[in-house]
Design a protein around this motif. Structure first.
Motif, PDB file in Angstrom:
ATOM      1  N   PRO A 117      75.322  30.199  39.268  1.00  0.00           N
ATOM      2  CA  PRO A 117      75.077  29.569  40.567  1.00  0.00           C
ATOM      3  C   PRO A 117      73.601  29.256  40.789  1.00  0.00           C
ATOM      4  CG  PRO A 117      75.245  31.939  40.845  1.00  0.00           C
ATOM      5  CD  PRO A 117      75.503  31.663  39.383  1.00  0.00           C
ATOM      6  N   LEU A 118      73.331  28.198  41.535  1.00  0.00           N
ATOM      7  CA  LEU A 118      72.015  27.913  42.109  1.00  0.00           C
ATOM      8  C   LEU A 118      70.881  27.845  41.083  1.00  0.00           C
ATOM      9  CD1 LEU A 118      72.296  30.218  45.262  1.00  0.00           C
ATOM     10  CD2 LEU A 118      72.445  27.727  45.226  1.00  0.00           C
ATOM     11  N   ILE A 119      71.155  27.365  39.895  1.00  0.00           N
ATOM     12  CA  ILE A 119      70.097  27.249  38.881  1.00  0.00           C
ATOM     13  C   ILE A 119      69.174  26.097  39.241  1.00  0.00           C
ATOM     14  CG2 ILE A 119      69.639  26.683  36.462  1.00  0.00           C
ATOM     15  CD1 ILE A 119      72.220  28.207  35.769  1.00  0.00           C
ATOM     16  N   ASN A 120      67.877  26.386  39.271  1.00  0.00           N
ATOM     17  CA  ASN A 120      66.865  25.374  39.561  1.00  0.00           C
ATOM     18  C   ASN A 120      65.874  25.336  38.408  1.00  0.00           C
ATOM     19  OD1 ASN A 120      63.950  24.766  40.750  1.00  0.00           O
ATOM     20  ND2 ASN A 120      65.440  23.666  41.993  1.00  0.00           N
ATOM     21  N   VAL A 121      65.494  24.124  37.972  1.00  0.00           N
ATOM     22  CA  VAL A 121      64.659  23.975  36.784  1.00  0.00           C
ATOM     23  C   VAL A 121      63.209  23.653  37.127  1.00  0.00           C
ATOM     24  CG1 VAL A 121      66.559  23.371  35.266  1.00  0.00           C
ATOM     25  CG2 VAL A 121      65.379  21.558  36.521  1.00  0.00           C
ATOM     26  N   GLY A 122      62.790  23.949  38.365  1.00  0.00           N
ATOM     27  CA  GLY A 122      61.357  23.875  38.659  1.00  0.00           C
ATOM     28  C   GLY A 122      60.573  24.852  37.804  1.00  0.00           C
ATOM     29  N   ALA A 156      63.838  34.142  38.360  1.00  0.00           N
ATOM     30  CA  ALA A 156      62.730  34.342  39.289  1.00  0.00           C
ATOM     31  C   ALA A 156      63.309  34.607  40.680  1.00  0.00           C
ATOM     32  CB  ALA A 156      61.832  33.111  39.302  1.00  0.00           C
ATOM     33  N   PRO A 157      63.033  35.768  41.288  1.00  0.00           N
ATOM     34  CA  PRO A 157      63.682  36.128  42.557  1.00  0.00           C
ATOM     35  C   PRO A 157      63.424  35.097  43.653  1.00  0.00           C
ATOM     36  CG  PRO A 157      62.507  38.007  41.618  1.00  0.00           C
ATOM     37  CD  PRO A 157      62.107  36.819  40.807  1.00  0.00           C
ATOM     38  N   ALA A 158      64.487  34.723  44.351  1.00  0.00           N
ATOM     39  CA  ALA A 158      64.394  33.654  45.340  1.00  0.00           C
ATOM     40  C   ALA A 158      63.439  33.982  46.472  1.00  0.00           C
ATOM     41  CB  ALA A 158      65.779  33.350  45.900  1.00  0.00           C
ATOM     42  N   LYS A 159      63.311  35.257  46.839  1.00  0.00           N
ATOM     43  CA  LYS A 159      62.443  35.611  47.960  1.00  0.00           C
ATOM     44  C   LYS A 159      60.971  35.486  47.587  1.00  0.00           C
ATOM     45  CE  LYS A 159      62.399  40.613  47.016  1.00  0.00           C
ATOM     46  NZ  LYS A 159      60.954  40.691  46.720  1.00  0.00           N
ATOM     47  N   ASP A 160      60.657  35.575  46.296  1.00  0.00           N
ATOM     48  CA  ASP A 160      59.278  35.460  45.844  1.00  0.00           C
ATOM     49  C   ASP A 160      58.948  34.077  45.296  1.00  0.00           C
ATOM     50  OD1 ASP A 160      58.578  38.115  46.447  1.00  0.00           O
ATOM     51  OD2 ASP A 160      59.414  38.836  44.559  1.00  0.00           O
ATOM     52  N   ALA A 167      64.566  29.326  37.913  1.00  0.00           N
ATOM     53  CA  ALA A 167      64.394  29.640  39.323  1.00  0.00           C
ATOM     54  C   ALA A 167      65.739  29.554  40.038  1.00  0.00           C
ATOM     55  CB  ALA A 167      63.383  28.686  39.950  1.00  0.00           C
ATOM     56  N   VAL A 168      65.717  29.875  41.336  1.00  0.00           N
ATOM     57  CA  VAL A 168      66.918  29.830  42.166  1.00  0.00           C
ATOM     58  C   VAL A 168      66.784  28.679  43.156  1.00  0.00           C
ATOM     59  CG1 VAL A 168      68.334  31.087  43.843  1.00  0.00           C
ATOM     60  CG2 VAL A 168      67.229  32.320  41.951  1.00  0.00           C
ATOM     61  N   ASP A 169      67.816  27.863  43.243  1.00  0.00           N
ATOM     62  CA  ASP A 169      67.794  26.705  44.129  1.00  0.00           C
ATOM     63  C   ASP A 169      68.120  27.119  45.562  1.00  0.00           C
ATOM     64  OD1 ASP A 169      67.464  24.027  44.749  1.00  0.00           O
ATOM     65  OD2 ASP A 169      68.726  23.350  43.094  1.00  0.00           O
ATOM     66  N   CYS A 170      67.736  26.253  46.510  1.00  0.00           N
ATOM     67  CA  CYS A 170      68.077  26.499  47.912  1.00  0.00           C
ATOM     68  C   CYS A 170      69.516  26.103  48.201  1.00  0.00           C
ATOM     69  CB  CYS A 170      67.116  25.742  48.820  1.00  0.00           C
ATOM     70  SG  CYS A 170      66.986  23.978  48.459  1.00  0.00           S
ATOM     71  N   THR A 171      70.034  25.183  47.426  1.00  0.00           N
ATOM     72  CA  THR A 171      71.447  24.792  47.492  1.00  0.00           C
ATOM     73  C   THR A 171      71.854  24.309  46.106  1.00  0.00           C
ATOM     74  OG1 THR A 171      73.074  23.408  48.637  1.00  0.00           O
ATOM     75  CG2 THR A 171      70.938  22.414  48.177  1.00  0.00           C
ATOM     76  N   GLU A 172      73.081  24.541  45.727  1.00  0.00           N
ATOM     77  CA  GLU A 172      73.482  24.208  44.361  1.00  0.00           C
ATOM     78  C   GLU A 172      73.489  22.698  44.165  1.00  0.00           C
ATOM     79  OE1 GLU A 172      76.019  26.976  42.200  1.00  0.00           O
ATOM     80  OE2 GLU A 172      77.436  25.317  42.032  1.00  0.00           O
ATOM     81  N   SER A 173      72.733  22.240  43.188  1.00  0.00           N
ATOM     82  CA  SER A 173      72.547  20.803  42.978  1.00  0.00           C
ATOM     83  C   SER A 173      72.670  20.485  41.494  1.00  0.00           C
ATOM     84  CB  SER A 173      71.177  20.371  43.505  1.00  0.00           C
ATOM     85  OG  SER A 173      71.026  20.688  44.870  1.00  0.00           O
TER      86      SER A 173
END
Length: 311
Positions: free
Chosen positions: A214-219, A267-271, A190-196
């Motif tokens: 950039p902005l990789i989120n593992v949810g 996974a697109p951030a807007k969806d 997924a895409v993170d809201c801020t890079e963490s």
């Protein structure tokens, strides 16, 4: 009491609590959030088996959960099934707190549910990740539950697996995820809201030997189990901690390093929204929400009600 202990007890701890209270909307908002959380948990007690659909495919989702999060797991899986119209075979990994009562609650999700017990996971850990060879990973496994989503799911296993967090809700068909589950060929995130990542990009790239995305989120995190090199992960873990200390986002940093330089399904951030706003949580337009940080307020107060039958 040492000066440091005195400062921690009478300054840093109360100041931290005050800052958290302000971020969460103040004491009245915190009470409302907790009442919503309690109501969500009570509602989770009433859920039964996941819906089934004739002639629909069966997909497997992997989740770690326990006493504090079981009802969020139930809501997540029910909302996914209803939105995707697929049959789910959940594999649930005990975080160490699933007793007989919580096990019974999770088994109500239906006959396809498989629960990996804490004893089973520890036995696998001892057999394939012994402490004398993997001290950094073992220490983190004991003291940092997030890394279990990586170790417990993928250790001594093979094939592609999609690991999802429990604090997700689905409102519309997650076609990106279903397509990946049916035909996985590359990692997914997924895409993170801020890079963490918790660690410097320079150190991560030095260890991984490739640019960090950039902005990789593992949810949402899709990886192939047999591609994971545990000796490399042990080295990375030890180096990150040794050079820049422990960090809450270690698991996310390790995944970002694992997929560095690779083509991924994103996974697109807007969806697939990480940390939805109040308006988005109240009137969802996205496919999925991941309720991190301050969006927990909207998760417990409002959002879970949007996936109840007839909502």
């Amino acid at each position: 009491m040492t000066p440091g202990q005195f400062a921690l007890r009478f300054f840093y701890t109360p100041v931290g609590r005050l800052k958290q209270c302000i971020r969460e909307g103040g004491p009245w908002a915190q009470r409302k959030t907790e009442r919503g959380r309690q109501e969500m948990e009570a509602t989770g007690e009433r859920f039964g088996a996941l819906p089934t659909f004739d002639n629909a495919p069966v997909v497997t989702l992997h989740l770690m959960t326990g006493r504090r999060f079981w009802y969020q797991t139930v809501f997540c899986l029910h909302s996914f099934a209803e939105a995707a119209r697929v049959n789910i075979a959940p594999e649930i990994y005990d975080d160490g707190s699933i007793d007989a009562g919580y096990r019974e609650r999770l088994l109500r999700l239906g006959p396809r549910v498989k629960i990996h017990s804490a004893s089973e996971l520890r036995a696998r850990l001892d057999a394939h990740l012994p402490a004398d060879r993997f001290p950094a990973l073992r220490e983190r496994w004991e003291n940092y539950p997030n890394i279990r989503k990586l170790i417990d799911v993928h250790l001594a296993s093979s094939g592609w697996k999609l690991v999802i967090d429990s604090d997700l809700l689905f409102f519309r068909e997650p076609t990106v995820l279903v397509d990946w589950l049916l035909h996985p060929t590359q990692p997914l995130h997924a895409v993170d809201c801020t890079e963490s990542y918790g660690y410097s990009r320079g150190l991560m790239q030095e260890l991984a030997g490739a640019p960090i995305g950039p902005l990789i989120n593992v949810g949402l995190c899709g990886l192939r189990s047999d591609e994971l090199n545990w000796e490399k992960l042990e080295h990375w873990c030890a180096q990150l901690i040794g050079r820049e200390r422990t960090n809450y986002y270690l698991e996310q940093a390790l995944v970002a390093m694992l997929v560095s330089g690779r083509t991924c399904t994103i996974a697109p951030a807007k969806d697939y929204v990480t940390m939805p706003s109040r308006d988005e949580a109240t009137r969802p337009t996205a496919v999925m929400h991941h309720y991190v940080d301050t969006s927990k307020r909207w998760y417990f107060q409002t959002a879970w009600r949007r996936v109840l039958p007839g909502s």
